[in-house]
Design an enzyme around this catalytic site. Sequence first.
Site, PDB file in Angstrom:
ATOM      1  N   HIS A   1       4.659  -3.172  53.557  1.00  0.00           N
ATOM      2  CA  HIS A   1       3.592  -2.778  53.841  1.00  0.00           C
ATOM      3  C   HIS A   1       2.072  -3.144  54.205  1.00  0.00           C
ATOM      4  O   HIS A   1       2.085  -4.302  54.078  1.00  0.00           O
ATOM      5  CB  HIS A   1       3.649  -2.452  51.918  1.00  0.00           C
ATOM      6  CG  HIS A   1       4.261  -1.935  51.037  1.00  0.00           C
ATOM      7  ND1 HIS A   1       5.309  -1.164  51.726  1.00  0.00           N
ATOM      8  CD2 HIS A   1       4.065  -1.774  49.400  1.00  0.00           C
ATOM      9  CE1 HIS A   1       5.311  -0.469  50.656  1.00  0.00           C
ATOM     10  NE2 HIS A   1       4.983  -1.034  49.460  1.00  0.00           N
TER      11      HIS A   1
ATOM     12  N   CYS B   1       4.873  -3.686  44.324  1.00  0.00           N
ATOM     13  CA  CYS B   1       5.337  -4.654  45.916  1.00  0.00           C
ATOM     14  C   CYS B   1       3.235  -4.737  46.148  1.00  0.00           C
ATOM     15  O   CYS B   1       3.184  -5.881  46.810  1.00  0.00           O
ATOM     16  CB  CYS B   1       5.787  -4.003  46.667  1.00  0.00           C
ATOM     17  SG  CYS B   1       5.934  -2.435  46.603  1.00  0.00           S
TER      18      CYS B   1
HETATM   19  N1  LIG Z   1      11.651  -0.950  46.471  1.00  0.00           N
HETATM   20  C1  LIG Z   1      10.405  -1.713  46.890  1.00  0.00           C
HETATM   21  O1  LIG Z   1       9.634  -2.385  47.523  1.00  0.00           O
HETATM   22  C2  LIG Z   1      10.313  -2.540  44.995  1.00  0.00           C
HETATM   23  C3  LIG Z   1       9.013  -3.285  45.015  1.00  0.00           C
HETATM   24  C4  LIG Z   1       9.116  -4.090  44.259  1.00  0.00           C
HETATM   25  C5  LIG Z   1       9.556  -3.306  42.429  1.00  0.00           C
HETATM   26  N2  LIG Z   1      10.593  -2.700  43.132  1.00  0.00           N
HETATM   27  C6  LIG Z   1      11.392  -2.188  41.842  1.00  0.00           C
HETATM   28  O2  LIG Z   1      12.343  -2.375  41.428  1.00  0.00           O
HETATM   29  C7  LIG Z   1      13.497  -1.339  41.027  1.00  0.00           C
HETATM   30  C8  LIG Z   1      14.668  -0.731  41.723  1.00  0.00           C
HETATM   31  O3  LIG Z   1      14.390  -0.537  43.260  1.00  0.00           O
HETATM   32  P1  LIG Z   1      15.206   0.083  44.135  1.00  0.00           P
HETATM   33  O4  LIG Z   1      14.286   0.331  45.303  1.00  0.00           O
HETATM   34  O5  LIG Z   1      16.065  -1.455  44.849  1.00  0.00           O
HETATM   35  O6  LIG Z   1      15.525   1.284  43.749  1.00  0.00           O
HETATM   36  P2  LIG Z   1      16.935   1.186  44.739  1.00  0.00           P
HETATM   37  O7  LIG Z   1      17.697   1.379  46.228  1.00  0.00           O
HETATM   38  O8  LIG Z   1      17.019   2.868  44.153  1.00  0.00           O
HETATM   39  O9  LIG Z   1      18.415   0.475  43.671  1.00  0.00           O
HETATM   40  C9  LIG Z   1      18.190   1.155  42.653  1.00  0.00           C
HETATM   41  C10 LIG Z   1      19.720   0.132  41.829  1.00  0.00           C
HETATM   42  O10 LIG Z   1      19.693   0.369  40.283  1.00  0.00           O
HETATM   43  C11 LIG Z   1      21.283   0.539  39.935  1.00  0.00           C
HETATM   44  N3  LIG Z   1      20.797   1.563  38.910  1.00  0.00           N
HETATM   45  C12 LIG Z   1      20.387   2.577  38.616  1.00  0.00           C
HETATM   46  N4  LIG Z   1      21.037   3.219  37.458  1.00  0.00           N
HETATM   47  C13 LIG Z   1      21.227   2.241  36.884  1.00  0.00           C
HETATM   48  C14 LIG Z   1      21.737   1.862  35.131  1.00  0.00           C
HETATM   49  N5  LIG Z   1      22.681   2.550  34.331  1.00  0.00           N
HETATM   50  N6  LIG Z   1      22.491   0.538  35.120  1.00  0.00           N
HETATM   51  C15 LIG Z   1      22.900  -0.353  35.983  1.00  0.00           C
HETATM   52  N7  LIG Z   1      21.776   0.043  37.132  1.00  0.00           N
HETATM   53  C16 LIG Z   1      21.251   0.921  37.503  1.00  0.00           C
HETATM   54  C17 LIG Z   1      21.706   1.202  41.579  1.00  0.00           C
HETATM   55  O11 LIG Z   1      22.976   1.534  41.241  1.00  0.00           O
HETATM   56  P3  LIG Z   1      24.236   2.320  41.633  1.00  0.00           P
HETATM   57  O12 LIG Z   1      24.203   2.407  43.092  1.00  0.00           O
HETATM   58  O13 LIG Z   1      24.980   2.530  41.447  1.00  0.00           O
HETATM   59  O14 LIG Z   1      23.163   3.728  41.380  1.00  0.00           O
HETATM   60  C18 LIG Z   1      20.828   0.561  42.063  1.00  0.00           C
HETATM   61  O15 LIG Z   1      21.824  -0.490  42.748  1.00  0.00           O
HETATM   62  C19 LIG Z   1      12.684  -0.697  40.557  1.00  0.00           C
HETATM   63  O16 LIG Z   1      12.041  -0.377  39.552  1.00  0.00           O
HETATM   64  C20 LIG Z   1      10.785  -0.420  41.397  1.00  0.00           C
HETATM   65  O17 LIG Z   1      10.472  -0.139  41.347  1.00  0.00           O
HETATM   66  C21 LIG Z   1      11.090  -1.791  44.296  1.00  0.00           C
END
Ligand SMILES: NC(=O)c1ccc[n+]([C@@H]2O[C@H](COP(=O)([O-])OP(=O)(O)OC[C@H]3O[C@@H](n4cnc5c(N)ncnc54)[C@H](OP(=O)(O)O)[C@@H]3O)[C@@H](O)[C@H]2O)c1
Length: 333
Positions: free
Chosen positions: A242, A130
């Site tokens: 951010h 991001c």
């Molecule tokens: N937040 C940001 O600003 C941002 C920006 C750029 C990139 N990202 C990237 O995007 C990804 C997700 O970020 P997030 O912020 O959305 O995280 P998050 O809110 O913690 O959500 C994680 C998601 O992954 C799922 N998950 C976890 N373990 C899994 C598995 N074994 N199989 C399938 N699904 C699984 C979770 O499902 P459950 O509900 O079942 O646990 C949930 O839907 C990360 O790689 C992060 O680095 C995030």
Amino acid sequence: MKAQHVAIVGATGAVGQEMLRVLADRRFAMASLRLIASPGSAGRTVRFAERDYVLMAPSREAFEGVDLALFSAGASVSRAWAPVAAACGAWVVDNSSAYRQDPEIPLVVPEVNAEALANNPRRIIANPNCSTIQMLVALAPMHRAWGLERVVVSTYQAISGKGARALDEFDAQVRADGRGESPAHEILPGILSGNLLCDWAHGDDGWSEEERKMVAETRKILSMPSLAVSPTTVRVPVRNGHSESVWARFARPVTRAMAHEVLGAAEGVVLTRESGPGVHPQPRTASGQDAVFVGRVREDGGDPNALMFFVVSDNVRKGAALNAVQIAERVCL
Ligand SMILES: NC(=O)c1ccc[n+]([C@@H]2O[C@H](COP(=O)([O-])OP(=O)(O)OC[C@H]3O[C@@H](n4cnc5c(N)ncnc54)[C@H](OP(=O)(O)O)[C@@H]3O)[C@@H](O)[C@H]2O)c1
């Protein structure tokens, strides 16, 4: 574009939920939608567009017949399942760090290097982190105009960048502070209530992973493998959005007026030309918006080739979900 069979992996997370909103906002043509989360969530339902969807765990069957798989469930899930989805015939857009430095996989910010999408032998496209996305939406048009030579950036990163559970933990920290108790932390790397944190794993050289990502991803996206990029990344007690303070040096002398002209015409940028108390891009107002907001453009009195400016964007939206959907709109033709 014909209606697509879409799967969202990580559908319950901060980015996955925003992807659903972005797909709806942009009226992305969907023939069907599968929502995938961790095996522990399989069978639960998620409501979207007045319909209940039963969550699935990742499996080969879950990806069969899918045209587009949007992954945002962390790097290990992407490593395990993105190649499976691609082998099933889907285009994969991956938000994790798993493939960003793979030379066979394009790393794309559509406003900056959409042409990289043409060379894509593995049907997987990586979404940058991001902080890099918003910095480059602002920097790329100036680079095209005057040739970028060096970037120094300090970030003020929101809690939502650490995922949905980090926001809950932050709220609990604020409540504990209010009761005069010592706040706990598990997802956040420390106490963020009334504080800021230089978080993430630090190596022996003092660099953080987030800082390394900004260097490597900026170089790959701009196709400038030796560009000098000097970041300092900081987490601040802001829920979403951010902010970044950027200093950039170019090959030619530049002025504030020249920057205003270039940024005022730049795709994806909303420029604040005015200055005054409270008149500048802010995370509160950028939150929920598509644009990258740029303001406080200033000349560097000590260097005629350098400019300073402030960049703010919704890290979950343009920094992840929207950028991924913009990529999907270009590949799913
Ligand atoms: N937040 C940001 O600003 C941002 C920006 C750029 C990139 N990202 C990237 O995007 C990804 C997700 O970020 P997030 O912020 O959305 O995280 P998050 O809110 O913690 O959500 C994680 C998601 O992954 C799922 N998950 C976890 N373990 C899994 C598995 N074994 N199989 C399938 N699904 C699984 C979770 O499902 P459950 O509900 O079942 O646990 C949930 O839907 C990360 O790689 C992060 O680095 C995030």
